[in-house]
Design a protein around this motif. Structure first.
Motif, mmCIF file in Angstrom:
data_model
loop_
_atom_site.group_PDB
_atom_site.id
_atom_site.type_symbol
_atom_site.label_atom_id
_atom_site.label_comp_id
_atom_site.label_asym_id
_atom_site.label_seq_id
_atom_site.Cartn_x
_atom_site.Cartn_y
_atom_site.Cartn_z
ATOM 1 N N ASP A 40 -29.597 -102.099 -12.816
ATOM 2 C CA ASP A 40 -29.224 -100.690 -12.648
ATOM 3 C C ASP A 40 -29.848 -99.827 -13.740
ATOM 4 O OD1 ASP A 40 -27.392 -98.635 -11.339
ATOM 5 O OD2 ASP A 40 -26.712 -98.537 -13.422
ATOM 6 N N THR A 43 -33.658 -99.471 -13.226
ATOM 7 C CA THR A 43 -33.958 -98.603 -12.083
ATOM 8 C C THR A 43 -33.650 -97.146 -12.393
ATOM 9 O OG1 THR A 43 -33.428 -100.449 -10.604
ATOM 10 C CG2 THR A 43 -33.555 -98.266 -9.628
ATOM 11 N N GLN A 44 -32.490 -96.918 -12.980
ATOM 12 C CA GLN A 44 -32.087 -95.549 -13.317
ATOM 13 C C GLN A 44 -33.099 -94.894 -14.245
ATOM 14 O OE1 GLN A 44 -29.692 -93.239 -12.874
ATOM 15 N NE2 GLN A 44 -27.827 -94.196 -12.141
ATOM 16 N N SER A 50 -29.428 -95.211 -8.596
ATOM 17 C CA SER A 50 -28.763 -96.479 -8.866
ATOM 18 C C SER A 50 -28.883 -97.390 -7.653
ATOM 19 C CB SER A 50 -27.285 -96.264 -9.192
ATOM 20 O OG SER A 50 -27.139 -95.600 -10.430
ATOM 21 N N SER A 52 -27.691 -100.687 -5.276
ATOM 22 C CA SER A 52 -26.370 -101.086 -4.795
ATOM 23 C C SER A 52 -26.366 -102.583 -4.530
ATOM 24 C CB SER A 52 -26.022 -100.323 -3.500
ATOM 25 O OG SER A 52 -24.834 -100.816 -2.926
ATOM 26 N N THR A 165 -36.560 -103.107 -6.237
ATOM 27 C CA THR A 165 -35.864 -101.845 -5.958
ATOM 28 C C THR A 165 -36.824 -100.665 -5.994
ATOM 29 O OG1 THR A 165 -33.867 -102.765 -6.983
ATOM 30 C CG2 THR A 165 -33.933 -100.389 -6.653
#
Length: 476
Positions: A40, A43-44, A50, A52, A165
């Motif tokens: 997370d 990615t952020q 965010s 999942s 992601t």
């Protein structure tokens, strides 16, 4: 005859000693979030969204509710990315690799289960019983190295999940811009079709009235045929682009539930500042970071292989023996693989070769990262300049020409066919403007991916690290 009772007390004492040693070495356990917190954060920091991780029915249900809320409104590039991170099932499958890596990490921090050997021989009125409990001593001694190696692999799995992601997010953005542009182009091709139909019908009537020559009429008919073909192709492209968007965001419901805006976002007033873009890529690109980490893991695995290459199996345990008419005898047992035929040189040579392979791949990946960022930067700048040229020069010029032709028609200085021809040219210019704007947003997405995510065909080097571990630490 002596009773063959198994020495449970001695077994408990030996087991307690090794359990205490293990507790002093490390306490390996599963993390509360399965390592997803790092995914997370990675990615952020790169795309502002965010991911999942849907491991329970409640998490999946909450994600479905959020997707339904987002689809009530027309999609934007950001909402398309959010829906993709919530609904892409392939991405959820990729996250399962985190669980595999964490299981390996926890397993490396736990001592192997002891083995118990029991033998019983009888004959000639007597019974002989042989008992032993063995522990993998070498595995216990090398546990810190094995833990460090698996921890490195676990971190690589987290980076790989973040890279997956980012790839899904980039694909969703590209699919969104393709779908919106294709839908927008269908509208313009439909306008061309209407103009072509009107021009063709008017030409046929004028030929019948004897006011138009056959060659000019066939030219209008040919243009009408081309317009019909272009509209059919544009309609199919719009359907294909919409389906690509549906696959990218992982939407399994009604395709008509996906609402798209009528037009692409406007061109930004100023392009992105690309100063130090190459250095930013080297510092933040996940494939480069994973390659560097893979090399570190391989170096650690190589050190373990060199330290234990002469001893591959070492078991130590308690043993006792009883026989009919004799007192119980006790002692210990050591099981050691003798390096008579394999001195571990092949295993060490394999690890060294894999390490050098990883070093060169890391250097090659850094070179590719720098080159890709320079290439994508050039494509971005070019796409921006072309889109701005269409917006500031081509489209306004076409509009002024159209207004001038309309004035000439009102003054009876131009025919209706001149107006229709001008309408075709103007729409063609608008189509070019839409395509250039689409190309800009695609180039912007590709540049962002090249700076923070990595090459879609790049190798992370995780597989190399696992191969090295199989050749060095697994046998210990």
């Amino acid at each position: 005859m002596q009773k063959s009772t198994f020495p449970w007390r001695a077994l408990i004492r030996v087991t307690t000693v090794f359990a205490a040693s293990l507790a002093l070495t490390a306490c390996a356990s599963f993390s509360q979030d399965g390592g997803f917190g790092s995914v997370d954060q990675l990615t952020q920091a790169r795309i502002g969204h965010s991911p999942s991780d849907q491991r329970t029915a409640e998490q999946s249900s909450a994600a479905a509710v959020r997707v339904a809320e987002l689809l009530k409104l027309p999609l934007s590039a950001d909402s398309a990315v959010e829906v993709a991170l919530l609904g892409n099932r392939g991405l959820q499958a990729d996250y399962a690799a985190l669980g595999l890596a964490e299981a390996d990490r926890v397993s490396a921090g736990r001592l192997a289960n002891p083995s118990i050997r029991f033998g019983r021989l009888s004959g000639h009125g007597g019974v002989e019983v042989d008992r032993a409990v063995l522990f993998n001593v070498l595995g216990w001694l090398t546990m810190p190295w094995a833990q460090a190696i698996e921890q490195g692999r676990f971190e690589q799995a987290q980076w790989q999940a973040a890279a997956d992601t980012l790839a899904v997010a980039a694909q969703a953005r590209k699919a969104f811009f393709e779908a919106v542009a294709s839908q927008q182009l269908v509208g313009y091709h439909a306008q061309v079709m209407l103009a072509a139909e009107a021009s063709n019908e008017l030409a046929q009537r004028m030929v019948q009235a004897g006011n138009f020559n056959a060659l000019a009429q066939m030219r209008e008919q040919s243009f009408h045929s081309d317009a019909r073909i272009n509209l059919a192709r544009a309609q199919h492209q719009a359907v294909a682009a919409r389906e690509q968007l549906i696959r990218a965001i992982g939407w399994a419901g009604d395709p008509l539930a996906i609402q798209l805006p009528e037009r692409l976002p406007d061109l930004p007033g100023t392009p992105l500042a690309l100063k130090d873009a190459v250095q930013l890529a080297l510092d933040t690109r996940l494939d480069v970071l994973m390659a560097k980490r893979s090399t570190e893991v391989l170096a650690r695995a190589l050190g373990l292989g060199q330290a234990t290459r002469f001893i591959n199996v070492l078991h130590l345990g308690y043993q006792n023996k009883s026989a009919t008419g004799e007192s119980l005898s006790r002692g210990f047992e050591v099981e050691l693989e003798l390096p008579l035929f394999d001195f571990g040189t092949a295993r060490t040579a394999r690890a060294e070769a894999l390490y050098m392979q990883s070093v060169h791949r890391t250097a090659e990946m850094a070179l590719r990262a720098r080159s890709e960022v320079r290439e994508k930067s050039s494509a971005y700048q070019t796409a921006y300049e072309l889109a701005r040229h269409y917006r500031d020069e081509v489209v306004p010029l076409r509009r002024r020409i159209s207004e001038e032709n309309l004035l000439r028609y009102n003054g009876m200085l131009a025919s209706v066919f001149d107006l229709l021809a001008d309408s075709k040219d103007q729409i063609a210019g608008v189509v070019g403007a839409v395509e250039s704007l689409r190309d800009f947003w695609l180039a912007e997405t590709q540049l962002q991916t090249a700076m923070v995510g990595g090459s879609p065909t790049g190798s992370s080097g995780v597989g190399v690290a696992r191969a090295a571990g199989a050749s060095t630490a697994a046998g210990h």
